[in-house]
Scaffold this motif. Structure first.
Motif, PDB file in Angstrom:
ATOM      1  N   GLY A 202       1.054   4.674 -24.527  1.00  0.00           N
ATOM      2  CA  GLY A 202       2.039   5.104 -26.238  1.00  0.00           C
ATOM      3  C   GLY A 202       1.795   6.144 -27.006  1.00  0.00           C
ATOM      4  O   GLY A 202       2.275   6.110 -28.086  1.00  0.00           O
ATOM      5  N   ALA A 210       9.300   1.156 -28.166  1.00  0.00           N
ATOM      6  CA  ALA A 210       8.362   0.050 -27.726  1.00  0.00           C
ATOM      7  C   ALA A 210       8.765  -0.937 -26.556  1.00  0.00           C
ATOM      8  O   ALA A 210       7.711  -1.206 -26.389  1.00  0.00           O
ATOM      9  N   LEU A 213       7.820   0.097 -23.425  1.00  0.00           N
ATOM     10  CA  LEU A 213       6.555   0.824 -22.913  1.00  0.00           C
ATOM     11  C   LEU A 213       5.547  -0.750 -22.981  1.00  0.00           C
ATOM     12  O   LEU A 213       5.600  -1.215 -21.673  1.00  0.00           O
ATOM     13  N   ASP A 214       6.707  -1.888 -24.022  1.00  0.00           N
ATOM     14  CA  ASP A 214       5.919  -3.043 -23.198  1.00  0.00           C
ATOM     15  C   ASP A 214       6.516  -3.610 -22.134  1.00  0.00           C
ATOM     16  O   ASP A 214       5.426  -4.933 -21.157  1.00  0.00           O
ATOM     17  N   THR A 237      -5.792   5.485 -23.769  1.00  0.00           N
ATOM     18  CA  THR A 237      -4.803   5.335 -24.339  1.00  0.00           C
ATOM     19  C   THR A 237      -5.564   6.152 -25.872  1.00  0.00           C
ATOM     20  O   THR A 237      -7.152   6.366 -25.719  1.00  0.00           O
ATOM     21  N   LEU A 260       4.686   4.468 -31.186  1.00  0.00           N
ATOM     22  CA  LEU A 260       4.335   3.967 -30.208  1.00  0.00           C
ATOM     23  C   LEU A 260       2.990   3.254 -30.184  1.00  0.00           C
ATOM     24  O   LEU A 260       2.248   2.687 -29.535  1.00  0.00           O
ATOM     25  N   ARG A 265       0.765  -3.497 -32.076  1.00  0.00           N
ATOM     26  CA  ARG A 265       1.047  -3.469 -30.388  1.00  0.00           C
ATOM     27  C   ARG A 265      -0.034  -3.463 -29.356  1.00  0.00           C
ATOM     28  O   ARG A 265      -0.157  -4.141 -28.055  1.00  0.00           O
TER      29      ARG A 265
END
Length: 430
Positions: A202, A210, A213-214, A237, A260, A265
């Motif tokens: 991210g 997003a 990424l998810d 991260t 991100l 998240r």
């Protein structure tokens, strides 16, 4: 022993019930323990005694006095029973086990003692190995540099993780193939703890949205859970927003710059069980906040306060990661500087009860091919490495990353030296 454990359970339950009350927003609240927190702790992070130390002592005394007679007199709770023959009640007929009550620790099915394979009632073997990795794939994995390193590590006392990057494979539509190869490596050597499948999640530019990424996190975690059952999953991260603390201008800029790298998240990934470990990098904390007069120590404190406030450790193990001890050629820190760096970047995250482990990059190569080390070339001694070797009491909480395809000397020599400082190692594989 069983009765003693039950005593502690009831005591813990009683203490938790005593925690119900008015939040400790001020120091005037008799249950407030905000005085134990740092002065710059945000107002929304509060400390409150579930039971004051004096009350806790009285509660324990009540249940344990007279050899626990009050505990004995309390007796077990009445069981809730269901009569399957009573009209309107439905009872499952396909449940596991034999339908009989068993003592704690006693196998539910005859034949399952001592790790043996139980048999179903009609005689066939009912246990099936869930792994989809074949013997040939495990053998091939053992012959890779990481596979050989894992075998060598079996002779040390370090815990082993496999470290790789699956984001590029995912984007290329090759996740299944790459995940199977990594799972085979994890399965080839008994004792491998888990797989770290991505870094800078991210934060870098690998994913544009997003949703993308998810999907990567969810699909990769699902694939690895299937291919490598029982192995833990980890990711690395950077979350620059966390270092801002309460500075609104800083938070707005970091959100715009790294949209991100969103704490909400990341928290959702943890809550959904996609990750068993999350490593948060400290590298950006040194220089990223100078515009807002936030020094490295404040930025680090802000980050770990935010992590604690979000209770991420309730879902996964949190690790701090630091590459700053290494320098071109070798660390140039003096003994005094090394001690200060250890205090600020290793001891502080651990003592603040924010990170449970700290991962140090001891050797890495930049884009120009320059090798950065903590120790000296060919394991020559220096002040930084000698100071790290003194951290024996927290060795189990220290980890490093090792690339077996690019050894400093050779596998045996490198891993022996690393085991003097670290209790865990991440084996890098391309």
């Amino acid at each position: 022993m069983r009765r003693r454990l039950r005593q502690f359970f009831v005591i813990g339950l009683t203490l938790s019930l005593l925690g119900i009350g008015v939040p400790a927003w001020s120091q005037d609240d008799p249950r407030s323990c905000n005085d134990l927190m740092a002065e710059d702790t945000p107002a929304y992070v509060v400390c409150r005694w579930m039971a004051t130390p004096e009350e806790a002592a009285e509660i324990a005394k009540f249940w344990l006095d007279n050899d626990g007679q009050n505990m004995i007199d309390s007796g077990p709770m009445d069981p809730i029973g269901i009569d399957c023959a009573e009209p309107g009640n439905e009872c499952a007929t396909d449940s596991e086990g034999d339908g009989e009550m068993h003592d704690v620790g006693e196998p539910d099915v005859e034949g399952a003692e001592d790790g043996g394979t139980p048999e179903c009632q009609n005689g066939e073997q009912c246990y099936v190995d869930p792994s989809e990795i074949t013997a040939a794939e495990k053998t091939a994995a053992q012959e890779t540099p990481a596979g050989k390193a894992a075998q060598t590590l079996a002779q040390t006392n370090m815990r082993v993780w496999i470290e790789t990057e699956l984001a590029d494979d995912y984007k290329a539509g090759k996740l299944a193939e790459a995940a199977k190869k990594i799972a085979a490596l994890a399965a080839a050597q008994p004792g491998v703890v888990g797989i770290r499948f991505t870094s800078q999640l991210g934060y870098n530019q690998t994913f544009a949205t997003a949703d993308e990424l998810d999907k990567f996190v969810a699909e990769t975690a699902t694939a690895l859970r299937t291919l490598a059952p029982g192995k833990k999953l980890a990711a690395h991260t950077l979350v620059p927003l966390l270092g801002c603390g309460a500075n609104d201008e800083c938070k707005a800029e970091m959100t715009k710059k790294h949209p991100l790298a969103d704490p909400e998240r990341i928290g959702a990934w943890l809550a959904k069980g996609y990750l068993d470990q999350l490593a948060l990098d400290n590298g950006h904390l040194a220089t990223a906040y100078t515009t807002w007069q936030i020094d490295p120590a404040q930025a680090q404190r802000n980050q770990w306060i935010q992590v604690r406030a979000r209770a991420w450790d309730a879902y996964a193990q949190i690790a701090a990661e630091d590459a700053g001890f290494a320098a071109a050629g070798a660390s140039q820190l003096t003994e005094e500087q090394a001690t200060k760096a250890i205090t600020e970047r290793i001891a502080t995250p651990l003592q603040d009860d924010a990170a449970e482990t700290v991962t140090l990059w001891t050797r890495w190569q930049n884009d120009q091919g320059q090798v950065n080390r903590v120790y000296g070339e060919k394991w020559a001694s220096n002040a930084a490495w000698e100071q790290l070797k003194k951290l024996g009491t927290v060795r189990a909480r220290l980890a490093t990353i090792y690339d077996p395809a690019n050894p400093e000397v050779d596998l045996a020599t490198d891993l022996k030296n690393l085991s003097e400082v670290f209790g865990q190692v991440y084996l890098h594989t391309a």
